[in-house]
Scaffold this motif. Structure first.
Motif, short mmCIF file in Angstrom:
data_model
loop_
_atom_site.label_atom_id
_atom_site.label_comp_id
_atom_site.label_asym_id
_atom_site.label_seq_id
_atom_site.Cartn_x
_atom_site.Cartn_y
_atom_site.Cartn_z
N VAL A 132 0.96 -1.26 -0.12
CA VAL A 132 -0.19 -0.03 0.28
C VAL A 132 0.54 0.95 0.31
O VAL A 132 0.45 1.63 -0.66
N ILE A 133 1.79 1.27 0.13
CA ILE A 133 2.95 2.35 0.21
C ILE A 133 3.40 2.69 -0.50
O ILE A 133 3.18 3.28 -1.13
N GLY A 134 3.53 1.43 -1.26
CA GLY A 134 3.59 1.86 -2.84
C GLY A 134 2.68 2.19 -3.71
O GLY A 134 2.98 3.22 -4.25
N TRP A 135 1.91 1.59 -3.60
CA TRP A 135 0.81 2.14 -4.61
C TRP A 135 0.18 3.76 -4.08
O TRP A 135 0.15 4.30 -5.17
N PHE A 136 -0.16 4.09 -2.54
CA PHE A 136 -0.68 5.32 -2.13
C PHE A 136 0.88 5.83 -1.89
O PHE A 136 0.65 7.55 -2.74
N MET A 191 -6.04 -8.00 5.24
CA MET A 191 -4.30 -7.82 4.80
C MET A 191 -4.84 -6.52 4.28
O MET A 191 -3.85 -5.59 5.04
N VAL A 192 -5.10 -6.53 2.93
CA VAL A 192 -5.06 -5.47 2.19
C VAL A 192 -5.87 -4.48 2.25
O VAL A 192 -5.73 -3.21 2.83
N GLN A 193 -6.86 -4.97 2.21
CA GLN A 193 -7.77 -4.21 3.08
C GLN A 193 -7.92 -3.26 3.70
O GLN A 193 -7.70 -2.03 4.27
N ASP A 194 -7.33 -3.82 4.88
CA ASP A 194 -7.08 -3.09 6.83
C ASP A 194 -5.49 -2.26 6.14
O ASP A 194 -5.96 -1.18 6.64
N ALA A 195 -4.94 -2.51 5.26
CA ALA A 195 -3.42 -1.11 4.93
C ALA A 195 -4.47 -0.75 4.13
O ALA A 195 -4.06 0.99 4.68
#
Ligand code: FAQ
Length: 325
Positions: A132-136, A191-195
């Protein structure tokens, strides 16, 4: 393009006029050109803050290098974190062309006299956070930094070209990691949704306060250091990210998020600006931890700096002896 002064130095008014004309013509200001003090100070402030962000930004993901789930993921993460160190170095070098001293900038960071991006004061709780850091975060960095490739100050603009290419690659690796997790188990999807839920609002805050509360924007835009306002770039990020979220199969945590046919853009909710203020003033979830780690790294690296300085002095002495012989 470098601006040149006539052999006979123009008076102060001439210099200011020359500077203004260079900005109006969309040409570049270069290190040896005359520039107003405020322009120089603003650039040093922004470039230093940007450099510090890259260096502190190594920490949240760096914590996952030893815990990455496979050798491939470890190698990818290693390379990404190393790229961020490189970005910090290009940016410190750009600040040095303005007369700033890198050791002084580091001291200002460590003593809490200069800022770094709010986003790096949040914890990374699972490996999905790396994706998510990479994406957002890299995605937001691209929205913010691609226009900086056209910034009026030459060394900053040129440094941004390579940085943006690498950030684009980082964004794709983050998204690819998330696509893989979304094709996995229910636990991985959760896990992805939580991040996503934890990183969405802090990512919107990366663009800075809203335009009507951004004291530096008007002058920075007049000087063409910044090309777009904080709100405009935030909007671009939202518009870019919504279809990516749909494709990935995650929900962005904003009940007000919807397409506005009339504007041809998305409407979205208001970030918690009090939270941004708290984080910027040192009271975010991980500020103390990030600064403590940076201070320790600086202290533990003292011998490297001493050795490099001694080596450079020896090389210089040898070169001098060689020239004299
Ligand atoms: N966090 O008047 P404005 C990355 C401060 S790199 C902390 O709007 P300005 C790569 C601001 O400094 C991320 N402070 O200011 C990566 C000012 O304080 P001051 C960093 C913030 O300069 C990815 C005050 O608030 N990127 O992500 C923040 O016109 C993944 C008032 O604000 C850059 O630095 C904030 N979010 O606009 C690494 C890009 N927002 O100095 C690892 C270059 C505002 O007056 C992993 N910088 N402040 O005391 C910029 O584009 C601008 O400086 C802004 C702020 C847009 C950040």
């Amino acid at each position: 393009m470098a601006t040149t002064h006539s052999a006979e130095a123009p008076d102060r008014d001439g210099l200011q006029e020359h500077f203004d004309a260079t900005i109006t013509r969309d040409q570049r200001i270069e290190p040896r050109d005359w520039m107003p003090d405020g322009y120089r100070k603003t650039l040093i402030r922004q470039i230093a803050q940007h450099a510090h962000s890259e260096i502190i930004g190594m920490q949240p993901e760096g914590e996952w290098i030893t815990k990455a789930p496979s050798l491939r993921r470890k190698a990818i993460l290693f390379a990404k974190v190393q790229d961020e160190a490189g970005h910090g170095l290009y940016l410190y070098s750009a600040a040095e062309t303005l007369g700033a001293d890198r050791a002084d900038l580091t001291a200002r960071l460590i003593e809490g006299r200069q800022k770094y991006s709010s986003i790096f004061n949040y914890p990374t709780l699972s490996f999905a956070d790396v994706g998510v850091i990479g994406w957002f975060v890299d995605g937001a960095a691209i929205c913010n930094q691609v226009p900086l490739c056209r910034s009026s100050y030459g060394p900053y603009a040129r440094a941004m070209v390579r940085i943006c290419k690498e950030e684009s690659f980082h964004q794709r690796q983050g998204y690819e990691l998330l696509l893989t997790m979304m094709r996995g188990t229910d636990a991985q999807r959760a896990m992805v949704q939580d991040a996503v839920d934890r990183w969405w609002w802090p990512s919107l805050m990366m663009f800075g306060p809203p335009d009507d509360a951004s004291p530096n924007s008007a002058q920075s835009m007049a000087w063409k250091i910044k090309r777009h306002s904080n709100d405009e770039l935030r909007q671009r990020f939202v518009d870019m990210t919504v279809p990516q979220a749909d494709k990935l199969g995650v929900r962005l945590p904003d009940p007000e998020l919807r397409w506005n046919e009339e504007r041809g853009r998305h409407d979205f909710g208001t970030p918690d600006w009090d939270e941004l203020k708290r984080v910027i003033t040192g009271n975010g979830p991980c500020n103390d931890r990030r600064m403590e780690r940076r201070r320790t790294a600086h202290e533990e690296g003292a011998w490297v700096r001493e050795a490099a300085t001694a080596h450079a002095a020896k090389q210089a002495a040898r070169a001098k002896d060689g020239a004299a012989a």
